[in-house]
Design a protein around this motif. Structure first.
Motif, PDB file in Angstrom:
ATOM      1  N   LEU A  44       0.813  -1.220   0.000  1.00  9.51           N
ATOM      2  CA  LEU A  44       0.000   0.000   0.000  1.00  9.51           C
ATOM      3  C   LEU A  44       0.848   1.273   0.000  1.00  9.51           C
ATOM      4  CD1 LEU A  44      -2.912  -0.970   2.402  1.00  9.51           C
ATOM      5  CD2 LEU A  44      -3.003  -0.640  -0.063  1.00  9.51           C
ATOM      6  N   ARG A  45       2.163   1.092  -0.145  1.00  7.71           N
ATOM      7  CA  ARG A  45       3.104   2.218  -0.195  1.00  7.71           C
ATOM      8  C   ARG A  45       2.984   3.112   1.030  1.00  7.71           C
ATOM      9  NH1 ARG A  45       2.221   3.155  -6.531  1.00  7.71           N
ATOM     10  NH2 ARG A  45       3.511   1.422  -7.206  1.00  7.71           N
ATOM     11  N   ILE A  46       3.006   2.477   2.196  1.00  8.73           N
ATOM     12  CA  ILE A  46       2.974   3.204   3.463  1.00  8.73           C
ATOM     13  C   ILE A  46       4.393   3.673   3.754  1.00  8.73           C
ATOM     14  CG2 ILE A  46       2.492   3.039   5.943  1.00  8.73           C
ATOM     15  CD1 ILE A  46      -0.006   2.781   4.118  1.00  8.73           C
ATOM     16  N   LEU A  47       4.577   4.984   3.843  1.00  3.39           N
ATOM     17  CA  LEU A  47       5.902   5.559   4.049  1.00  3.39           C
ATOM     18  C   LEU A  47       6.110   6.091   5.455  1.00  3.39           C
ATOM     19  CD1 LEU A  47       6.207   7.495   0.675  1.00  3.39           C
ATOM     20  CD2 LEU A  47       7.102   5.228   1.240  1.00  3.39           C
ATOM     21  N   ALA A  48       5.025   6.313   6.184  1.00  8.05           N
ATOM     22  CA  ALA A  48       5.107   6.854   7.539  1.00  8.05           C
ATOM     23  C   ALA A  48       4.090   6.134   8.413  1.00  8.05           C
ATOM     24  CB  ALA A  48       4.815   8.354   7.525  1.00  8.05           C
ATOM     25  N   THR A  49       4.387   6.067   9.705  1.00  6.31           N
ATOM     26  CA  THR A  49       3.431   5.469  10.642  1.00  6.31           C
ATOM     27  C   THR A  49       3.237   6.422  11.805  1.00  6.31           C
ATOM     28  OG1 THR A  49       5.169   4.286  11.830  1.00  6.31           O
ATOM     29  CG2 THR A  49       4.040   3.089  10.068  1.00  6.31           C
ATOM     30  N   PRO A  50       2.091   6.399  12.432  1.00  8.39           N
ATOM     31  CA  PRO A  50       0.917   5.615  12.052  1.00  8.39           C
ATOM     32  C   PRO A  50       0.219   6.198  10.825  1.00  8.39           C
ATOM     33  CG  PRO A  50       0.506   6.832  14.085  1.00  8.39           C
ATOM     34  CD  PRO A  50       1.910   7.120  13.684  1.00  8.39           C
ATOM     35  N   THR A  51      -0.288   5.310   9.995  1.00  8.25           N
ATOM     36  CA  THR A  51      -1.108   5.682   8.834  1.00  8.25           C
ATOM     37  C   THR A  51      -2.377   4.845   8.872  1.00  8.25           C
ATOM     38  OG1 THR A  51       0.762   6.279   7.428  1.00  8.25           O
ATOM     39  CG2 THR A  51      -1.278   5.688   6.312  1.00  8.25           C
ATOM     40  N   LEU A  52      -3.506   5.525   8.748  1.00  4.67           N
ATOM     41  CA  LEU A  52      -4.806   4.859   8.692  1.00  4.67           C
ATOM     42  C   LEU A  52      -5.273   4.852   7.247  1.00  4.67           C
ATOM     43  CD1 LEU A  52      -7.278   3.605  10.113  1.00  4.67           C
ATOM     44  CD2 LEU A  52      -8.163   5.932  10.368  1.00  4.67           C
ATOM     45  N   VAL A  53      -5.675   3.677   6.760  1.00  5.51           N
ATOM     46  CA  VAL A  53      -6.157   3.531   5.388  1.00  5.51           C
ATOM     47  C   VAL A  53      -7.588   3.025   5.427  1.00  5.51           C
ATOM     48  CG1 VAL A  53      -5.817   2.380   3.173  1.00  5.51           C
ATOM     49  CG2 VAL A  53      -3.836   2.993   4.572  1.00  5.51           C
ATOM     50  N   ARG A  54      -8.484   3.763   4.767  1.00  9.54           N
ATOM     51  CA  ARG A  54      -9.851   3.255   4.571  1.00  9.54           C
ATOM     52  C   ARG A  54      -9.810   2.449   3.283  1.00  9.54           C
ATOM     53  NH1 ARG A  54     -14.569   6.960   2.538  1.00  9.54           N
ATOM     54  NH2 ARG A  54     -13.823   6.121   0.589  1.00  9.54           N
ATOM     55  N   GLU A  55      -9.909   1.120   3.432  1.00  8.68           N
ATOM     56  CA  GLU A  55      -9.801   0.232   2.282  1.00  8.68           C
ATOM     57  C   GLU A  55     -11.142  -0.020   1.611  1.00  8.68           C
ATOM     58  OE1 GLU A  55      -6.982  -3.019   2.408  1.00  8.68           O
ATOM     59  OE2 GLU A  55      -6.469  -2.422   4.455  1.00  8.68           O
ATOM     60  N   ALA A  56     -12.214   0.098   2.355  1.00  5.02           N
ATOM     61  CA  ALA A  56     -13.558  -0.062   1.796  1.00  5.02           C
ATOM     62  C   ALA A  56     -14.486   0.849   2.567  1.00  5.02           C
ATOM     63  CB  ALA A  56     -14.019  -1.513   1.895  1.00  5.02           C
ATOM     64  N   PRO A  57     -15.415   1.451   1.913  1.00  3.41           N
ATOM     65  CA  PRO A  57     -15.659   1.408   0.478  1.00  3.41           C
ATOM     66  C   PRO A  57     -14.583   2.177  -0.292  1.00  3.41           C
ATOM     67  CG  PRO A  57     -17.149   2.976   1.499  1.00  3.41           C
ATOM     68  CD  PRO A  57     -16.373   2.308   2.607  1.00  3.41           C
ATOM     69  N   LEU A  58     -14.429   1.802  -1.555  1.00  4.92           N
ATOM     70  CA  LEU A  58     -13.462   2.481  -2.413  1.00  4.92           C
ATOM     71  C   LEU A  58     -13.953   3.876  -2.740  1.00  4.92           C
ATOM     72  CD1 LEU A  58     -12.513  -0.446  -4.795  1.00  4.92           C
ATOM     73  CD2 LEU A  58     -11.137   0.517  -2.934  1.00  4.92           C
ATOM     74  N   PRO A  59     -13.094   4.798  -3.062  1.00 11.02           N
ATOM     75  CA  PRO A  59     -11.655   4.711  -3.231  1.00 11.02           C
ATOM     76  C   PRO A  59     -10.933   4.719  -1.880  1.00 11.02           C
ATOM     77  CG  PRO A  59     -12.328   6.968  -3.588  1.00 11.02           C
ATOM     78  CD  PRO A  59     -13.586   6.154  -3.358  1.00 11.02           C
ATOM     79  N   LEU A  60      -9.664   4.279  -1.914  1.00  9.71           N
ATOM     80  CA  LEU A  60      -8.842   4.303  -0.706  1.00  9.71           C
ATOM     81  C   LEU A  60      -8.693   5.733  -0.215  1.00  9.71           C
ATOM     82  CD1 LEU A  60      -5.864   1.935  -1.643  1.00  9.71           C
ATOM     83  CD2 LEU A  60      -7.837   1.392  -0.247  1.00  9.71           C
TER      84      LEU A  60
END
Length: 96
Positions: free
Chosen positions: A53-69
């Motif tokens: 998912l090309r996470i470059l920094a933490t913490p990172t929150l990703v909403r994977e659904a519903p799309l779009p990310l």
């Protein structure tokens, strides 16, 4: 009702990571009208997931659904900004 899938990428058990986890649980509690599925991914144990998912920094929150990310970087302490960035207000107001 549409389910929201959220993945929080953290680095170990640092204070910032722990704060982000607590804040994420609070955010999902605020969205009681929407079902949240939460995944916590420690990038030190699962670096391939962060790379995908090309996470470059933490913490990172990703909403994977519903799309779009959608992504938010930081400890998630400003809940209104997180709601806006992840478009959670729209999901709740549309009754999804």
């Amino acid at each position: 009702m549409e389910k929201i899938v959220l993945s929080l990428f953290v680095t170990g058990h640092t204070p910032t990571s722990e704060r982000a986890i607590v804040n994420l649980r609070r955010i999902c509690d605020e969205r009681s009208a929407v079902q949240c599925e939460i995944r916590i991914v420690d990038v030190t144990q699962n670096p391939h997931e962060a790379e995908e998912l090309r996470i470059l920094a933490t913490p990172t929150l990703v909403r994977e659904a519903p799309l779009p990310l959608r992504r938010v970087i930081g400890d998630l302490s400003d809940m209104e900004k997180v709601f806006d960035a992840l478009e959670l207000h729209e999901l709740r107001s549309n009754g999804k």
